[in-house]
Design an enzyme around this catalytic site. Structure first.
Site, short mmCIF file in Angstrom:
data_model
loop_
_atom_site.label_atom_id
_atom_site.label_comp_id
_atom_site.label_asym_id
_atom_site.label_seq_id
_atom_site.Cartn_x
_atom_site.Cartn_y
_atom_site.Cartn_z
N GLY A 150 -18.12 -18.42 -23.14
CA GLY A 150 -18.16 -18.89 -24.51
C GLY A 150 -16.77 -18.83 -24.91
O GLY A 150 -16.47 -19.04 -26.18
N CYS A 200 -20.55 -50.70 -23.42
CA CYS A 200 -20.99 -51.46 -24.56
C CYS A 200 -21.40 -50.69 -25.59
O CYS A 200 -22.67 -50.88 -25.84
CB CYS A 200 -21.96 -52.44 -23.90
SG CYS A 200 -21.43 -53.15 -22.36
N GLU A 231 -19.01 -14.36 -17.59
CA GLU A 231 -19.39 -15.39 -16.77
C GLU A 231 -18.80 -16.65 -17.77
O GLU A 231 -19.49 -17.33 -18.25
CB GLU A 231 -20.77 -15.61 -16.61
CG GLU A 231 -21.71 -15.33 -17.88
CD GLU A 231 -23.25 -15.51 -17.70
OE1 GLU A 231 -23.69 -15.56 -16.34
OE2 GLU A 231 -23.94 -15.86 -18.65
N CYS A 232 -17.43 -17.06 -17.77
CA CYS A 232 -16.82 -17.92 -18.16
C CYS A 232 -16.81 -19.27 -17.52
O CYS A 232 -16.51 -19.36 -16.03
CB CYS A 232 -15.46 -17.36 -18.42
SG CYS A 232 -15.57 -16.29 -19.61
C1 PLP Z 1 -22.82 -22.34 -19.92
C2 PLP Z 1 -23.07 -21.08 -19.92
C3 PLP Z 1 -22.08 -20.04 -19.80
C4 PLP Z 1 -20.40 -20.67 -19.67
O1 PLP Z 1 -19.98 -20.97 -20.88
P1 PLP Z 1 -18.42 -21.47 -21.34
O2 PLP Z 1 -18.57 -21.70 -22.78
O3 PLP Z 1 -18.00 -22.57 -20.55
O4 PLP Z 1 -17.72 -20.38 -20.92
C5 PLP Z 1 -22.10 -19.05 -19.27
N1 PLP Z 1 -23.44 -18.38 -19.39
C6 PLP Z 1 -24.57 -19.19 -19.62
C7 PLP Z 1 -25.76 -18.51 -19.80
C8 PLP Z 1 -24.42 -20.42 -19.96
O5 PLP Z 1 -25.38 -21.23 -20.13
#
Ligand code: PLP
Length: 397
Positions: free
Chosen positions: A231, A347, A269-270
């Protein structure tokens, strides 16, 4: 745009027959960017890459030595990760996991399963029983708000993600009272998307820590892992005002010193912030026109290749790469010092990548290069709508 990216687009233009339409990924830029991020995290933190942002094999291969592991949201993603590494750490999450996915993940040796409901937890327990060993899990919690604001919110509001914070005590009771093939390591909180404010993000981690410590005490387990999700954002509108990593590091270090139990591992977890900047979508201008007072450039390609601007309803930044010569025996149309709306070949009036963007000059045959296209670009697009050819994909650096 680096010189190597520009040179490669010009080379494509010279060497290919038709109009230019390509994704370019600068792998050297990706390496140095990610090394910078990992260096700016405090020691207890581990950076995982959420592969849904871009799961191209070369991207995963490049990231493999630089990140602590990968986050997968389907068994298909687990396989894509295993194709670049047989043993790197994987965490596996997402709503609606099938039994096949749960078993497949256990067989693929995933490190942690992120469990999204009590029913899913029961099915994981059964799968662990069948496999003859406990499955390490984090419980994904959907917090009750209010949360620091960002663009997309997965928590603090009714969404399909995670376990409602109010339901959590019942789930913790189930863990305590007999799900003995579930090994609860901690909690997973992915609440926001496109967070640009470093202070707020550090505050959010502090809130997560506080909550997770309480839940761990409630269930009588040591908190080993806290996954604080992804996020972290990319500012597509003001490119020189991005998430402030040094500031985040300083704030986060203080938060961890004050609140993190010793030995706790913090996972990030980016996705977006990792691969956005290394990618470019380059598309040639096929036509210029003025309709109802608005100037349009129609490009070779569109949102079926690069859906990000349409899905976020923003005007995506691009640069005009001037291309000579002009092959036709009539005058070359151009727009100088004006505002242009960039549309694709589909389109539908939604096939727009940028609106009223100022350009010094744009001509038919020039190439528009959209930067920050490496995350949620190709991977989220509806490639075969209208059956136009796919763009080329080029890796440089
Ligand atoms: C999509 C997602 C992420 C990555 O999010 P980013 O905004 O791309 O950093 C991490 N964890 C989960 C559970 C997600 O669904």
């Amino acid at each position: 745009m680096s010189a190597v990216v520009e040179d490669n687009i010009r080379r494509l233009k010279r060497e290919r027959q038709g109009p230019v339409c390509a994704y370019l990924y600068d792998l050297q830029a990706l390496r140095s960017w990610v090394s910078g991020i990992t260096a700016s995290l405090p020691p207890a933190c581990r950076l995982y890459y959420a592969v849904k942002a871009n799961s191209e094999h070369r991207i995963l291969e490049t990231l493999r030595p630089l990140v602590s592991g990968f986050e997968a949201a389907s068994i298909g993603e687990v396989r894509r990760i295993r194709a670049v590494s047989r043993d790197c750490p994987i965490v596996f999450g997402g709503p609606g996991k099938t039994d096949e996915e749960i078993e497949g993940a256990i067989q693929a040796g995933v490190r942690l399963l992120h469990v999204e409901s009590l029913q899913e937890l029961r099915r994981v327990d059964l799968a662990g029983r069948r496999a003859g060993r406990p499955v390490a899990v984090l419980l994904r919690v959907n917090l009750r708000g209010p949360l620091p604001a960002a663009k997309l919110t997965m928590c603090g509001a009714p969404t399909q993600f995670g376990i409602d914070e109010e339901e959590l005590p019942a789930v913790l009771r189930a863990v305590r009272d007999g799900l003995d093939h579930v090994d609860l390591k901690g909690f997973h909180l992915h609440s926001l998307s496109n967070q640009l404010d470093a202070d707020r993000h550090a505050e959010l981690v502090a809130l997560y820590l506080h909550k997770a410590a309480g839940w761990s005490a409630e269930v009588g387990r040591r908190l080993e892992v806290l996954n604080v999700g992804g996020g972290i954002g990319v500012n597509y509108q003001a490119l020189d005002s991005q998430f402030d990593w040094p500031r985040f590091r300083a704030r986060l270090a203080r938060v961890l010193e004050a609140h993190a139990p010793p030995g706790l591992e913090i996972l990030f977890e980016c996705g977006r912030v990792i691969t956005a900047t290394c990618g470019y979508y380059a598309a040639e201008v096929l036509d210029l026109k003025r309709n109802h007072g608005t100037h349009f450039a129609v490009i070779r390609g569109g949102t079926h290749h690069f859906r990000l601007p349409a899905s976020w309803q923003h005007s995506h930044p691009f640069r005009v790469l001037d291309v000579d010569p002009w092959p036709y025996p009539f005058e070359r149309p151009e727009l100088t010092r004006g505002h242009i709306t960039v549309a694709g070949q589909l389109c539908t009036p939604k096939d727009v990548l940028a609106r009223d963007a100022y350009v010094e000059r744009v001509r038919i045959g020039d190439v528009l290069v959209f930067s920050h296209a490496g995350a949620y670009g190709w991977s989220i697009s509806h490639h075969d709508f209208l059956s136009h050819p796919h763009p080329e994909t080029l890796y440089v650096g």
